[in-house]
Design a protein around this motif. Structure first.
Motif, mmCIF file in Angstrom:
data_model
loop_
_atom_site.group_PDB
_atom_site.id
_atom_site.type_symbol
_atom_site.label_atom_id
_atom_site.label_comp_id
_atom_site.label_asym_id
_atom_site.label_seq_id
_atom_site.Cartn_x
_atom_site.Cartn_y
_atom_site.Cartn_z
ATOM 1 N N ALA A 23 0.852 -1.190 0.000
ATOM 2 C CA ALA A 23 0.000 0.000 0.000
ATOM 3 C C ALA A 23 0.886 1.237 0.000
ATOM 4 O O ALA A 23 1.744 1.392 0.868
ATOM 5 N N ARG A 24 0.665 2.108 -0.985
ATOM 6 C CA ARG A 24 1.345 3.400 -1.044
ATOM 7 C C ARG A 24 0.341 4.456 -0.604
ATOM 8 O O ARG A 24 -0.655 4.681 -1.273
ATOM 9 N N VAL A 25 0.620 5.096 0.516
ATOM 10 C CA VAL A 25 -0.316 6.013 1.160
ATOM 11 C C VAL A 25 0.171 7.449 0.987
ATOM 12 O O VAL A 25 1.345 7.735 1.216
ATOM 13 N N LYS A 26 -0.745 8.335 0.568
ATOM 14 C CA LYS A 26 -0.467 9.766 0.507
ATOM 15 C C LYS A 26 -1.403 10.473 1.466
ATOM 16 O O LYS A 26 -2.604 10.221 1.473
ATOM 17 N N LEU A 27 -0.834 11.365 2.254
ATOM 18 C CA LEU A 27 -1.571 12.086 3.282
ATOM 19 C C LEU A 27 -1.560 13.566 2.926
ATOM 20 O O LEU A 27 -0.509 14.167 2.799
ATOM 21 N N ILE A 28 -2.759 14.127 2.717
ATOM 22 C CA ILE A 28 -2.886 15.531 2.316
ATOM 23 C C ILE A 28 -3.806 16.220 3.330
ATOM 24 O O ILE A 28 -4.862 15.677 3.667
ATOM 25 N N PRO A 29 -3.423 17.397 3.833
ATOM 26 C CA PRO A 29 -4.334 18.107 4.746
ATOM 27 C C PRO A 29 -5.697 18.320 4.095
ATOM 28 O O PRO A 29 -5.789 18.750 2.953
ATOM 29 N N GLY A 30 -6.763 17.944 4.807
ATOM 30 C CA GLY A 30 -8.108 18.039 4.235
ATOM 31 C C GLY A 30 -9.174 17.752 5.263
ATOM 32 O O GLY A 30 -9.032 18.068 6.438
ATOM 33 N N SER A 31 -10.235 17.076 4.798
ATOM 34 C CA SER A 31 -11.421 16.902 5.641
ATOM 35 C C SER A 31 -11.578 15.501 6.216
ATOM 36 O O SER A 31 -12.531 15.238 6.932
ATOM 37 N N GLY A 32 -10.699 14.558 5.885
ATOM 38 C CA GLY A 32 -10.782 13.234 6.487
ATOM 39 C C GLY A 32 -11.355 12.151 5.601
ATOM 40 O O GLY A 32 -11.832 11.146 6.105
ATOM 41 N N LYS A 33 -11.314 12.324 4.273
ATOM 42 C CA LYS A 33 -11.853 11.262 3.414
ATOM 43 C C LYS A 33 -10.777 10.234 3.095
ATOM 44 O O LYS A 33 -9.582 10.530 3.074
ATOM 45 N N LEU A 34 -11.217 9.007 2.868
ATOM 46 C CA LEU A 34 -10.336 7.886 2.564
ATOM 47 C C LEU A 34 -10.660 7.393 1.165
ATOM 48 O O LEU A 34 -11.796 6.971 0.904
ATOM 49 N N ILE A 35 -9.684 7.438 0.260
ATOM 50 C CA ILE A 35 -9.851 6.965 -1.119
ATOM 51 C C ILE A 35 -8.845 5.849 -1.353
ATOM 52 O O ILE A 35 -7.632 6.061 -1.217
ATOM 53 N N ILE A 36 -9.339 4.669 -1.715
ATOM 54 C CA ILE A 36 -8.468 3.522 -1.974
ATOM 55 C C ILE A 36 -8.674 3.083 -3.416
ATOM 56 O O ILE A 36 -9.787 2.721 -3.810
ATOM 57 N N ASN A 37 -7.618 3.128 -4.204
ATOM 58 C CA ASN A 37 -7.654 2.748 -5.622
ATOM 59 C C ASN A 37 -8.785 3.458 -6.372
ATOM 60 O O ASN A 37 -9.468 2.862 -7.203
ATOM 61 N N GLY A 38 -9.000 4.727 -6.063
ATOM 62 C CA GLY A 38 -10.006 5.522 -6.760
ATOM 63 C C GLY A 38 -11.421 5.341 -6.263
ATOM 64 O O GLY A 38 -12.345 5.966 -6.782
ATOM 65 N N LEU A 39 -11.636 4.491 -5.277
ATOM 66 C CA LEU A 39 -12.966 4.258 -4.714
ATOM 67 C C LEU A 39 -13.020 4.782 -3.280
ATOM 68 O O LEU A 39 -11.989 4.844 -2.608
ATOM 69 N N PRO A 40 -14.205 5.143 -2.799
ATOM 70 C CA PRO A 40 -14.312 5.491 -1.378
ATOM 71 C C PRO A 40 -13.873 4.313 -0.514
ATOM 72 O O PRO A 40 -14.134 3.148 -0.849
#
Length: 137
Positions: A23-40
């Protein structure tokens, strides 16, 4: 690891592995959404509360679950291995956000790589250790 800047937003990244999952994880300041392989994240993890809890454990421990958006590219293995790989990658990314997070995550055991993988099959056996049935006569 501090990856890059994207529209004046800092991107933190981390890589996690478990069994054959990566798993390659990118963390961006935002609102807390989780996107995995383009899907929620909820739909990718099949709405399993256990997989969601495992994947987001580092954020929940640090109390940052609404601070960052998480983008994950994952491959290999099944959902359990991928969820554990996401957890490790997320923990590594949070260590690059603030080095003080490392102390908390390490004490919780979230920075430890689980090295257990499937044992190879040996010749003369049915599986890795299962032998053919022994017949005395």
């Amino acid at each position: 690891m501090l990856s890059s800047y994207n529209n004046n937003k800092v991107i933190y990244s981390g890589t996690g592995r478990r069994k054959t999952s990566i798993a390659r994880v990118k963390l961006i300041p935002g609102s807390g959404k989780l996107i995995i392989n383009g899907l929620p994240g909820e739909s990718y993890l099949q709405f399993s509360p256990n997989y969601l809890r495992i994947s987001c454990a580092p954020l929940n421990i640090l109390g940052l679950h609404k601070e960052y958006d998480i983008y994950v590219k994952t491959q290999g293995g099944g959902l359990t291995g991928q969820a554990d790989a996401i957890r490790l990658g997320l923990a590594k990314a949070l260590c690059s956000v603030n080095p003080e997070n490392r102390i908390t995550l390490k004490s919780e055991g979230l920075l430890r790589r689980d090295a257990r993988i499937k044992e190879r099959k040996k010749y003369g056996l049915r599986k890795a250790r299962k032998a053919p049935q022994y017949s005395k006569r």
